[in-house]
Design an enzyme around this catalytic site. Structure first.
Site, short mmCIF file in Angstrom:
data_model
loop_
_atom_site.label_atom_id
_atom_site.label_comp_id
_atom_site.label_asym_id
_atom_site.label_seq_id
_atom_site.Cartn_x
_atom_site.Cartn_y
_atom_site.Cartn_z
N GLU A 207 2.14 13.54 2.20
CA GLU A 207 1.25 14.45 2.93
C GLU A 207 1.82 14.84 4.30
O GLU A 207 1.16 14.70 5.34
CB GLU A 207 -0.14 13.82 3.06
N GLU A 337 -1.56 11.45 -6.43
CA GLU A 337 -2.87 10.87 -6.12
C GLU A 337 -3.96 11.71 -6.77
O GLU A 337 -3.92 12.93 -6.71
CB GLU A 337 -3.12 10.82 -4.60
#
Length: 574
Positions: A207, A337
């Site tokens: 991220e 994820e």
């Protein structure tokens, strides 16, 4: 009474042993002995590996604690492993996932708060603890993803970025960010190399984003100049890390590496497509990662909703786009994820989020559906496996008892992925048709338009879209080299996807052409005038080779030596 007391004591001793064997059978970071070197199978492509990775879980909120005291360099120490509230990781915890059908484990690791000096040196005890857990996972039989996680961290990052405080994808902080990333990845690559085969996979960044920016989670490079700069800087960072990994040599020269777009977001990845990828010296070893939370916004407990037709339509569209933009082009995708809390709480107020609506049935149906589409396209999916202090997180593994929290749900997800994968058409992996293996290659000397480089036998390339032709040549300025794959008979046949390059004075060039029915049509010059003819077969037998004088009527030039070094059938566009 005496017998009752003995019985109770026995039960307590048994429970104590059970708990110890599950969550505390670890030395918490003792020195780890070196493992023997193993061979990495460089012929296995990222697409093939992705198909084997199937479903998995993250060892979340464990080695990825992202905080420090603000004084850098910072070393939080081994206590970081339990700072989120998870139990100390044991070998049996790691085994629990694979014993229940998972094939992949992602091990998120934060590094910026484990530095011991101003040379960005990672705490040897921390590195040893990470290696210990990775070794357990490899020995258990997993595919293992090891990443850089949370060093672009949630706490307030000063501007400019403080030295040794990690990195940030932000204009003005490029120098420090690159110093940090280069330093830690040199150490990671050195620690995880020849002891690990292709089942160990690196993920460059988790991220990566511009913390605090208005477009932190929704980059808009088309209308935001800072976002546009961030896209470019992230690509530079991914290239830097990949270069460091490849330069470490050994098994890392051909290890699979996973690449994220900004914030590991799905839309930023789709917007860029293959342009988000760095240039790789290895062939067919890159993967793309995205994070998808279709029920629970970012796994925060906010923006929750039931699994409905709208969600179903959105997931279907997302998976189809990922397949179109990446998988069908030879680049596998990993959903690093996904997940949703069983119940949601506000961490600041310690109170439940009143409008949180996700139910067990929502998770079962949604994630089974996600798995069915992911399996169809050989996209591995990994649950964000982390509990919270209320025991209502998104974990599927109970680390205190080494058991599944909701076994029926996990079984349904895994079965949905596997069933869809088994029913899906097989994705063709790169097919090497010729390889000089480091030699100068096969020489072809131009002779008008009559020179050919032939295969030993005609092959059917129905499953492939392109041919990559690597060669060396010194034709001189004002010359154009033409390579034209031929279909049908071994020498000759009708031409396919002509490719050419001017003044090819280089040791190693690679040119790519579409082939067969993917190419569509060709011009037949045996008729006058030339006629356009549809290509109806995918047989490949030879390459027509000629050089023409581009400055004088494009007449053929004889006597030029071309060395064909490698020919590969592929579905990956250049």
């Amino acid at each position: 009474m005496k017998n009752t007391n003995l019985f109770v004591i026995a039960i307590l001793l048994f429970l104590g042993f059970l708990f110890s064997s599950c969550s505390n059978s670890s030395d918490g970071g003792a020195q780890v002995q070196s493992r023997p070197d193993v061979a990495l199978n460089a012929s296995v492509s990222a697409l093939e590996i992705a198909k084997k990775m199937e479903c998995g879980w993250n060892l979340g909120n464990t080695l990825d604690y992202p905080f420090c005291d603000g004084n850098y360099p910072c070393n939080y120490g081994l206590s970081a492993e339990t700072a989120w509230g998870e139990v100390l990781t044991s070998e049996q915890i790691i085994k629990t996932g694979i014993q229940n059908g998972y094939k992949t484990i992602r091990i998120p690791v934060t590094w910026f708060n484990h530095l011991v000096d101003t040379n960005y040196t990672i705490d040897p005890q921390w590195m040893a603890r990470v290696k210990q857990i990775v070794n357990w996972a490899i020995d258990a039989g997993y595919y293992v993803i090891l990443d850089e996680h949370h060093s672009v961290h949630e706490e307030k990052i000063s501007k400019p970025l403080q030295r040794f405080a990690g990195y940030i994808i932000r204009s003005g902080d490029e120098t420090e960010s690159k110093k940090f990333l280069e330093a830690i990845w040199k150490q990671i690559a050195a620690a995880f190399n020849n002891e690990y085969d292709e089942r160990l996979i690196f993920e460059t960044l988790n991220e990566p984003r511009n913390i605090g920016h208005q477009h932190e989670w929704s980059p808009d490079p088309n209308s935001c100049d800072e976002c546009k700069a961030n896209v470019k800087f992230l690509k530079d960072c991914n290239q830097l890390i990949l270069n460091v990994i490849r330069a470490s040599g050994g098994n890392n020269a051909n290890r699979c590496v996973i690449i994220p777009a900004l914030c590991s977001g799905l839309q930023p990845a789709l917007d860029l497509g293959l342009e988000m990828l760095p240039t790789d010296s290895a062939s067919g070893k890159l993967m793309v990662t995205v994070h998808i939370y279709p029920l629970d916004g970012g796994n925060t407990g906010h923006y929750s909703h039931h699994f409905n037709d709208t969600t179903k339509k959105s997931i279907k569209s997302e998976m189809e786009q990922l397949n179109q933009k990446f998988v069908s082009q030879g680049i596998p995708v990993v959903v690093g994820e996904y997940g949703a809390n069983r119940k949601a709480y506000d961490w600041q107020t310690d109170q439940p989020i009143a409008d949180y609506v996700v139910t067990y049935q929502d998770r079962l149906e949604c994630f089974s559906y996600l798995a069915s589409l992911a399996g169809k396209y050989s996209i591995p999916i990994l649950n964000w496996d982390a509990d919270n202090k209320w025991g209502t997180g998104s974990n599927t593994i109970n680390r205190k008892t080494c058991s599944l929290v909701e076994p029926e749900c996990v079984a349904s997800i895994i079965k949905s992925w596997q069933d869809a994968s088994a029913a899906a058409p097989q994705v063709a992996v790169d097919k090497v048709l010729y390889d000089a293996q480091g030699g100068e290659g096969t020489k072809v000397t131009t002779n008008g338009r009559a020179a050919y480089w032939p295969l030993d036998a005609v092959v059917d390339l129905s499953d492939y879209k392109y041919l990559d032709i690597e060669f060396s040549c010194s034709a001189g300025s004002g010359k154009e080299l033409v390579l034209q794959p031929m279909s049908g008979t071994q020498i000759g046949g009708h031409p396919q996807g002509r490719i050419s390059v001017n003044a090819p004075n280089a040791a190693n060039l690679i040119m790519q052409t579409k082939f067969g029915t993917n190419y569509g049509k060709y011009l037949d010059y045996t008729t006058n005038p030339a006629t356009e003819v549809a290509i109806t077969d995918n047989d490949f037998g030879s390459i027509q080779v000629f050089v023409q004088d581009s400055e004088n009527g494009y007449n053929p030039v004889d006597g030029i030596d071309i060395y064909v070094k490698k020919v590969v059938a592929t579905n990956t566009a250049r």
